[in-house]
Enzyme design. Structure first.
Site, short mmCIF file in Angstrom:
data_model
loop_
_atom_site.label_atom_id
_atom_site.label_comp_id
_atom_site.label_asym_id
_atom_site.label_seq_id
_atom_site.Cartn_x
_atom_site.Cartn_y
_atom_site.Cartn_z
N ASN A 213 0.84 -1.20 0.00
CA ASN A 213 0.00 0.00 0.00
C ASN A 213 0.88 1.24 0.00
O ASN A 213 2.10 1.15 -0.03
CB ASN A 213 -0.97 -0.03 1.18
CG ASN A 213 -0.21 -0.06 2.51
OD1 ASN A 213 0.51 0.87 2.84
ND2 ASN A 213 -0.35 -1.15 3.24
N ASP A 282 -4.52 -5.99 5.44
CA ASP A 282 -5.57 -6.74 6.14
C ASP A 282 -5.61 -8.18 5.66
O ASP A 282 -5.93 -9.08 6.42
CB ASP A 282 -6.94 -6.08 5.89
CG ASP A 282 -7.02 -4.74 6.60
OD1 ASP A 282 -6.58 -4.68 7.76
OD2 ASP A 282 -7.47 -3.75 5.97
N LYS A 292 7.33 -17.80 -10.33
CA LYS A 292 6.59 -16.72 -10.97
C LYS A 292 5.41 -17.26 -11.76
O LYS A 292 5.56 -18.22 -12.54
CB LYS A 292 7.53 -15.95 -11.91
CG LYS A 292 6.87 -14.75 -12.53
CD LYS A 292 7.81 -13.99 -13.45
CE LYS A 292 7.06 -12.88 -14.16
NZ LYS A 292 7.84 -12.28 -15.23
N ASP A 311 -4.32 -9.41 13.37
CA ASP A 311 -4.42 -8.00 13.75
C ASP A 311 -3.43 -7.77 14.90
O ASP A 311 -3.70 -8.14 16.04
CB ASP A 311 -5.85 -7.64 14.15
CG ASP A 311 -6.01 -6.13 14.26
OD1 ASP A 311 -5.12 -5.48 14.84
OD2 ASP A 311 -7.02 -5.60 13.75
N PHE A 332 -3.52 3.71 15.06
CA PHE A 332 -3.72 4.71 14.02
C PHE A 332 -4.82 4.25 13.09
O PHE A 332 -5.04 3.04 12.94
CB PHE A 332 -2.42 4.92 13.21
CG PHE A 332 -1.61 6.09 13.69
CD1 PHE A 332 -0.97 6.05 14.92
CD2 PHE A 332 -1.50 7.24 12.92
CE1 PHE A 332 -0.22 7.12 15.37
CE2 PHE A 332 -0.75 8.33 13.36
CZ PHE A 332 -0.12 8.27 14.59
N LYS A 346 -13.10 2.33 15.35
CA LYS A 346 -11.86 1.55 15.35
C LYS A 346 -11.27 1.47 16.75
O LYS A 346 -10.73 0.44 17.15
CB LYS A 346 -10.86 2.15 14.37
CG LYS A 346 -9.73 1.24 14.02
CD LYS A 346 -9.08 1.59 12.71
CE LYS A 346 -9.99 1.31 11.53
NZ LYS A 346 -9.38 1.57 10.26
N LYS A 350 -10.52 -2.13 18.33
CA LYS A 350 -9.15 -2.55 18.64
C LYS A 350 -8.93 -2.68 20.15
O LYS A 350 -7.95 -3.29 20.58
CB LYS A 350 -8.13 -1.55 18.09
CG LYS A 350 -8.23 -1.32 16.60
CD LYS A 350 -7.48 -2.38 15.81
CE LYS A 350 -7.63 -2.13 14.31
NZ LYS A 350 -6.96 -3.13 13.50
#
Ligand code: C5P
Length: 408
Positions: A213, A282, A292, A311, A332, A346, A350
């Site tokens: 990401n 996630d 490959k 998590d 965060f 959240k 969490k």
């Protein structure tokens, strides 16, 4: 920039080839807003001319305790009283020995002895040959100077001017600058051990492809730096990013979410604060191919199925130490919309006391950010600012929260 605005630093140079680095350091200190008064020993003037240092500091250089420029002929008193710190860079083995004994037969050593101990800290950047550094006499002097209240920066390792290789080089000017800036930060987390996760994770599809990401890791690295500046011992578990490690921070590099989870589990027992800034994937591909995956020309696309990653934050927040209040957990949330609602949800999901929200697309890769702190009693906004400034504010905020909880 301007990290040292308002600070007046006496920069002392003693005899060593690392004097060439002091020229750059002087420039860097001035660039950060400090005023710099250079004082050079006679030996230092063999390596670097006062003209160079005068031009870089924009002040005439002092070298003699008999300098007639001072109306009272007491430069050792006058120059030291103005200083926010005396920084000796480079500090030779001989000068360390001199300081240790309280000798005062030249202006710089005289000034160090005459400085008000409580208000003018002495910062020392040693620079010498590896044998001189390793010698029991130097190490004894180092330990004694520290117990006399001086701050002694690390030495660098590598090639030395004499042709040998080892410990004893003076740190580079940018490293010393970071140390000086850190020195002036309030020590709100002294005695704490902070574990930080930062950056993205990378989840392999095959040996050459993967899913990641846009997290740059800059916020997490800034938090690690700010925590270390605040006096904490800091461990930074970093996903794949190419950022420089903040000085004094222990870094563990990882790639996947599962690697990150393992590294956190290995390190968390020593931590008193856990700050999860990493943008952990996630999901990961259910099966990473050994070889490959080839395009065979038939137009057929590979089918990818996913499994959920552990998590990390939720697991740590559920741990016995976190539940007992011995480990303060901060999460965060990088959102693209509805920051407040998402951050509140959240935080509960969490199970952490503090959740810090930010808008991901507005900050990924940038040097600035804006934060929204969410806790059980409400929210607090931290306006757009550099990531380092925000990180320092967040660390100060966490220190206050820990104090309020009475966590040792
Ligand atoms: O669930 P989400 O990824 O939005 O949560 C973000 C927060 O949880 C961040 O603090 C992140 O570091 C942490 N996290 C984690 N492990 C995961 C996913 C997120 O530690 N697998």
């Amino acid at each position: 920039m301007n990290e040292l605005a308002g600070k007046h630093i006496v920069l002392g140079l003693t005899g060593g080839i690392a004097c060439y680095k002091a020229a750059d350091l002087c420039r860097a200190l001035v660039k950060e807003g400090a005023t710099v008064q250079v004082v050079m020993t006679e030996a230092a003037q063999q390596f670097m001319t006062p003209v160079t240092m005068q031009a870089l500091s924009n002040r005439t250089v002092y070298g003699s305790q008999w300098d007639p420029r001072e109306p009272n002929n007491m430069p050792h008193i006058n120059l030291s009283r103005e200083a926010d710190a005396i920084l000796i860079a480079p500090c030779s083995a001989d000068f360390m020995a001199k300081l240790l004994h309280g000798r005062a037969d030249d202006l710089l050593s005289l000034m160090c002895l005459a400085r008000p101990l409580q208000s003018v800290p002495l910062l020392i950047a040693p620079a010498m040959n590896r044998e001189m550094w390793a010698h029991p006499a130097t190490q004894r002097n180092r330990a004694q100077l520290v117990s006399d209240g001086a701050t002694i920066f690390d030495v660098g390792n590598g090639d030395q001017a004499c042709g040998e290789t080892g410990d004893g080089r003076m740190l580079e000017s940018h490293e010393l600058l970071e140390e000086v800036i850190a020195f002036f930060q309030p020590k709100t987390l002294a005695g704490q051990h902070v574990l930080v996760t930062a950056g993205p994770t990378y989840e392999a599809i095959d040996p050459v492809r993967g899913i990641t990401n846009l997290s740059s890791g800059k916020m997490g690295f800034s938090i690690a730096r700010a925590a270390r500046e605040a006096g904490a011992v800091v461990t930074l578990v970093a996903g794949p990013v190419s950022l420089a490690t903040p000085r004094g921070v222990n870094r563990v590099d990882v790639r996947s979410a599962r690697d990150m989870f393992q590294a956190v589990q290995d390190k968390v027992a020593a931590a008193t604060v856990f700050i999860a800034t990493a943008a952990v994937a996630d999901w990961r591909p259910a099966h990473a191919a050994d070889q490959k995956i080839k395009k065979d020309g038939s137009g057929k696309t590979p089918e990818l199925s996913f499994v959920e990653n552990p998590d990390i934050l939720a697991a740590v927040a559920q741990s016995t130490r976190a539940q007992a209040g011995d480990l303060y957990c901060v999460g965060f949330a990088a959102e693209s919309q509805d920051l407040l609602a998402n951050a509140q949800a959240k935080r509960l999901r969490k199970g952490v006391p503090l959740l810090v929200g930010n808008i991901g697309p507005a900050t990924f890769g940038q040097d600035d950010n804006a934060l929204l702190l969410v806790d059980e009693s409400g929210t607090q906004e931290m306006e757009r600012d550099s990531k380092l400034s925000l990180a320092r504010k967040l660390i100060a905020n966490i220190a206050i929260r820990m104090k309020a909880r009475g966590q040792k």
